[in-house]
Design a protein around this motif. Structure first.
Motif, PDB file in Angstrom:
ATOM      1  N   GLN A 266      20.225  -6.657   7.162  1.00  0.00           N
ATOM      2  CA  GLN A 266      20.390  -6.155   8.525  1.00  0.00           C
ATOM      3  C   GLN A 266      19.066  -5.737   9.164  1.00  0.00           C
ATOM      4  N   ARG A 267      17.964  -6.307   8.711  1.00  0.00           N
ATOM      5  CA  ARG A 267      16.661  -6.078   9.337  1.00  0.00           C
ATOM      6  C   ARG A 267      16.136  -7.402   9.888  1.00  0.00           C
ATOM      7  N   LEU A 268      15.648  -7.348  11.130  1.00  0.00           N
ATOM      8  CA  LEU A 268      14.969  -8.503  11.712  1.00  0.00           C
ATOM      9  C   LEU A 268      13.520  -8.455  11.273  1.00  0.00           C
ATOM     10  N   ARG A 269      13.061  -9.515  10.592  1.00  0.00           N
ATOM     11  CA  ARG A 269      11.723  -9.532  10.020  1.00  0.00           C
ATOM     12  C   ARG A 269      11.010 -10.833  10.395  1.00  0.00           C
ATOM     13  N   LYS A 270       9.699 -10.852  10.211  1.00  0.00           N
ATOM     14  CA  LYS A 270       8.931 -12.074  10.397  1.00  0.00           C
ATOM     15  C   LYS A 270       7.913 -12.193   9.271  1.00  0.00           C
ATOM     16  N   VAL A 271       7.528 -13.435   8.970  1.00  0.00           N
ATOM     17  CA  VAL A 271       6.590 -13.680   7.890  1.00  0.00           C
ATOM     18  C   VAL A 271       5.828 -14.964   8.200  1.00  0.00           C
ATOM     19  N   ARG A 272       4.573 -15.002   7.819  1.00  0.00           N
ATOM     20  CA  ARG A 272       3.834 -16.261   7.848  1.00  0.00           C
ATOM     21  C   ARG A 272       4.199 -17.040   6.583  1.00  0.00           C
ATOM     22  N   PRO A 273       4.564 -18.301   6.702  1.00  0.00           N
ATOM     23  CA  PRO A 273       4.941 -19.059   5.497  1.00  0.00           C
ATOM     24  C   PRO A 273       3.864 -19.074   4.427  1.00  0.00           C
ATOM     25  N   SER A 274       2.611 -18.881   4.823  1.00  0.00           N
ATOM     26  CA  SER A 274       1.523 -18.888   3.849  1.00  0.00           C
ATOM     27  C   SER A 274       1.190 -17.491   3.345  1.00  0.00           C
ATOM     28  N   SER A 275       1.929 -16.476   3.783  1.00  0.00           N
ATOM     29  CA  SER A 275       1.610 -15.094   3.439  1.00  0.00           C
ATOM     30  C   SER A 275       2.745 -14.472   2.644  1.00  0.00           C
ATOM     31  N   ALA A 276       2.415 -13.435   1.885  1.00  0.00           N
ATOM     32  CA  ALA A 276       3.430 -12.737   1.096  1.00  0.00           C
ATOM     33  C   ALA A 276       3.894 -11.461   1.768  1.00  0.00           C
ATOM     34  N   ALA A 277       3.400 -11.157   2.961  1.00  0.00           N
ATOM     35  CA  ALA A 277       3.693  -9.880   3.615  1.00  0.00           C
ATOM     36  C   ALA A 277       4.647 -10.104   4.775  1.00  0.00           C
ATOM     37  N   ALA A 278       5.924  -9.741   4.595  1.00  0.00           N
ATOM     38  CA  ALA A 278       6.898  -9.801   5.685  1.00  0.00           C
ATOM     39  C   ALA A 278       6.827  -8.511   6.488  1.00  0.00           C
ATOM     40  N   VAL A 279       7.002  -8.627   7.787  1.00  0.00           N
ATOM     41  CA  VAL A 279       6.897  -7.496   8.706  1.00  0.00           C
ATOM     42  C   VAL A 279       8.272  -7.238   9.313  1.00  0.00           C
ATOM     43  N   THR A 280       8.713  -5.989   9.286  1.00  0.00           N
ATOM     44  CA  THR A 280       9.990  -5.618   9.889  1.00  0.00           C
ATOM     45  C   THR A 280       9.792  -5.336  11.372  1.00  0.00           C
ATOM     46  N   LEU A 281      10.569  -6.010  12.199  1.00  0.00           N
ATOM     47  CA  LEU A 281      10.509  -5.801  13.644  1.00  0.00           C
ATOM     48  C   LEU A 281      11.567  -4.814  14.110  1.00  0.00           C
ATOM     49  N   VAL A 282      12.783  -4.920  13.544  1.00  0.00           N
ATOM     50  CA  VAL A 282      13.912  -4.083  13.940  1.00  0.00           C
ATOM     51  C   VAL A 282      14.715  -3.764  12.695  1.00  0.00           C
TER      52      VAL A 282
END
Length: 627
Positions: A145-161
């Protein structure tokens, strides 16, 4: 480009790559940028990304004389695509595919260009609804239930909401640097900057009869979003469009599973039967302007969504196979979890069920589409199936304690009624309960004195529990009313307790209150998420599904006070047909087993659908549209 000649040269050069542009934005200091500042910065960056994406689309048009290339694609031995949840995404240039792994806690995997095998994207456990950003640099998804984004080449996902709907839900990444997503209760479309921050409501369904929202798809220039509106597990559904300039929405086409905007003013959409069609679409008026033409068949459609992704460059990837059409069989499930079909020869679009007090008959809501949903009675163990109601919008049956009548919800224009019909067909429908807003569930107290309804979680009342005394005062009484969402009411066999689920803690848990004096106390039963409570026939156990869809048996004592003595897992119910917002199972009168709907067993070919990739698909599409 300095000149038109440079631009033309770039279009003709297969090896050309645009120069990288760096944008620097000054803010007052770390952590001091306002939401509007962050939004503006993101919009500037997104504007440049949109130009680059547009360059890619124009280049694809310049190479449009290349023939379509159809091929089956393999994901190798490391990953199998999940096909029962939205799990495909294509980069804007069509070169990169993202898929969801079909294992518990599965990751997203990325398959680039002509690479033989995909590679996992760390930090994407339990992800659904992946979508690429317009520049192809990021992938947005919903997990836990979290909207997240990630660069496919990166291991760090960022939570937006921190609060978004996965599964039936979805995300649209617009070309102005914002994302539109669905609230967890499916009643709102929200918007947030791609840099993160608070979500803003852009549409609620107060005027849409409590329909749930899902699968938003972007229109160019942030003009709006296409989205699906569903009722009662998508037994009825429609394609609608939200005008982001005016905040208004309107109906486009009924009985559409999912849709995408195509360059050049066209709409691609799918139906339940797996057919895909293209119709002309006016981006200014936000209207379909002509008849649709079939362009694909055997697209896998499941639970209201299509397993399909299309890029603005003309690449298409989809799963092909036999669509289950939401057909279910009925299973009798032992406490050990062992399932047995009640009638292996019977299957249908069963959306709700209730077993009779004598355990010999099953009332089911069956059908789909506007006007196609009614209540049927099935004699168990290979007995006949008989239609009971004829309203066309009848669902969620509940037996009277004496087994003579079935109550059910009948949808009307802006409200619901609870109607009743005698099982022997001796009398016409009787209105039992009328309420000012939509009713989504109904339960009958075992003494027959009360009907309990649950109002729709997307309208005023936000999913309250209301009661009506049978044969007495016709004024509904609010039993549990709060700013939160209450679901799935269940009255105990002795009539002393009301069990239900509520998200007041931030996620659904099971609670019990005294009945009918619900204000005299409240006890939490589940400890790690819970929903869909049902009592054992003797009232000594309360069954529910935990957050992992395991059946839990809570042992209850009520003397001298209400106490939960033990929570015991019984079996994994995730393989059955579950509806997060409605009751999905019943308990047999002897207390020895449970009744579940189970997805229809498909043929071997349907169980192993294939992934198809089509490059330069727009040329094939043009040929079909001029035939």
């Amino acid at each position: 480009f300095a000149t038109a000649a440079e631009f033309a040269e770039a279009l003709a050069n297969p090896g050309f790559a645009p120069r990288t542009t760096t944008v620097m934005a000054a803010v007052a200091g770390p952590g001091t940028a306002s939401w509007r500042q962050r939004f503006t910065i993101a919009a500037v960056v997104a504007g440049i990304a949109t130009l680059l994406a547009g360059w890619g689309w124009l280049r694809a048009r310049a190479q449009g004389d290349q023939p379509p290339n159809w091929q089956y694609i393999s994901l190798g031995d490391s990953v199998t695509a999940t096909l029962t949840a939205p799990s495909l995404a294509l980069s804007p240039d069509g070169s990169t595919l993202v898929v969801k792994d079909n294992i518990q806690n599965g990751l997203l995997w990325v398959k680039r260009g002509t690479a033989l095998d995909p590679i996992p994207i760390p930090g994407t456990e339990r992800a659904n609804n992946p979508v690429f950003s317009p520049d192809g640099e990021w992938v947005a998804f919903v997990a836990d239930q979290r909207l997240r984004k990630v660069r496919p080449s990166s291991a760090a996902a960022v939570t937006l909401v921190d609060s978004a709907a996965g599964g039936f839900g979805g995300v649209a990444w617009l070309d102005d640097g914002t994302l539109v997503y669905v609230s967890p209760d499916l009643s709102k479309l929200m918007r947030v900057s791609s840099a993160g921050g608070p979500g803003e409501v852009v549409l609620n369904n107060a005027g849409l009869q409590g329909l749930g929202f899902g699968y938003p798809a972007p229109l160019p220039d942030a003009r709006g979003v296409l989205f699906q509106a569903c009722s009662s597990g998508c037994v009825t559904m429609s394609l609608r469009v939200l005008d982001l300039r005016t905040g208004t929405q309107k109906l486009l086409i009924n009985e559409v599973a999912q849709a995408w905007y195509l360059p050049g003013g066209r709409l691609l959409y799918t139906r339940r039967d797996g057919s895909a069609l293209v119709a002309p679409f006016d981006l200014n008026r936000l209207e379909v302007t002509g008849p649709a033409v079939p362009v694909l068949d055997r697209v896998l459609v499941f639970n209201g969504f299509a397993q399909l992704a299309v890029s603005p460059s003309g690449t298409l990837v989809y799963a092909t196979g036999e669509s289950p059409n939401n057909e279910n069989t009925i299973m009798r499930v032992a406490r050990s979890g062992a399932p047995t079909p009640v009638d292996s020869a019977w299957a249908g679009r069963i959306t709700s069920l209730a077993i009779s007090p004598d355990g010999r008959r099953l009332a089911v809501g069956m059908g789909a589409g506007t006007g196609g949903l009614n209540i049927w009675i099935k004699q168990l163990d290979r007995g006949p199936l008989t239609r009971l109601s004829f309203g066309g919008g009848d669902r969620r049956p509940a037996w009277s304690p004496d087994g003579r009548m079935v109550a059910f919800i009948r949808d009307t224009l802006n409200t619901s009624i609870v109607a009743g019909r005698f099982v022997d067909g001796s009398r016409p429908d009787t209105v039992l309960f009328r309420f000012r807003s939509q009713i989504q569930e109904v339960d009958w107290s075992r003494d027959g004195r009360w009907l309990i309804g649950r109002t729709d979680n997307g309208t005023e009342g936000a999913g309250d529990l209301v009661g009506l005394r049978a044969g007495g005062d016709t004024t509904a009484v609010v039993l549990v009313g709060s700013p939160y969402t209450e679901l799935q009411p269940a009255v105990s066999p002795d009539g002393r307790w009301l069990a239900y689920a509520s998200n007041e803690s931030g996620r659904n848990e099971v609670y019990v209150r005294p009945f009918p004096n619900t204000g005299d106390g409240r006890w939490q039963v589940s400890t790690a998420g819970g929903s869909q409570p049902r009592w054992s026939p003797d009232g000594r156990e309360l069954y529910y599904l935990d957050v992992a869809s395991r059946m839990i048996a809570a042992r209850i004592t009520a003397n001298p006070v209400f106490t939960v003595e033990e929570l015991r897992p019984l079996f994994d119910a995730s393989g059955f047909t579950l509806d997060a917002f409605h009751q999905s199972f019943d308990v047999t009168p002897d207390g020895r087993s449970f009744i579940f709907a189970s997805p229809r067993q498909l043929s071997a070919a349907a169980r192993t659908p294939s992934l198809v990739r089509v490059d330069h698909w727009f040329r094939d599409l043009e040929a079909k549209l001029v035939e």
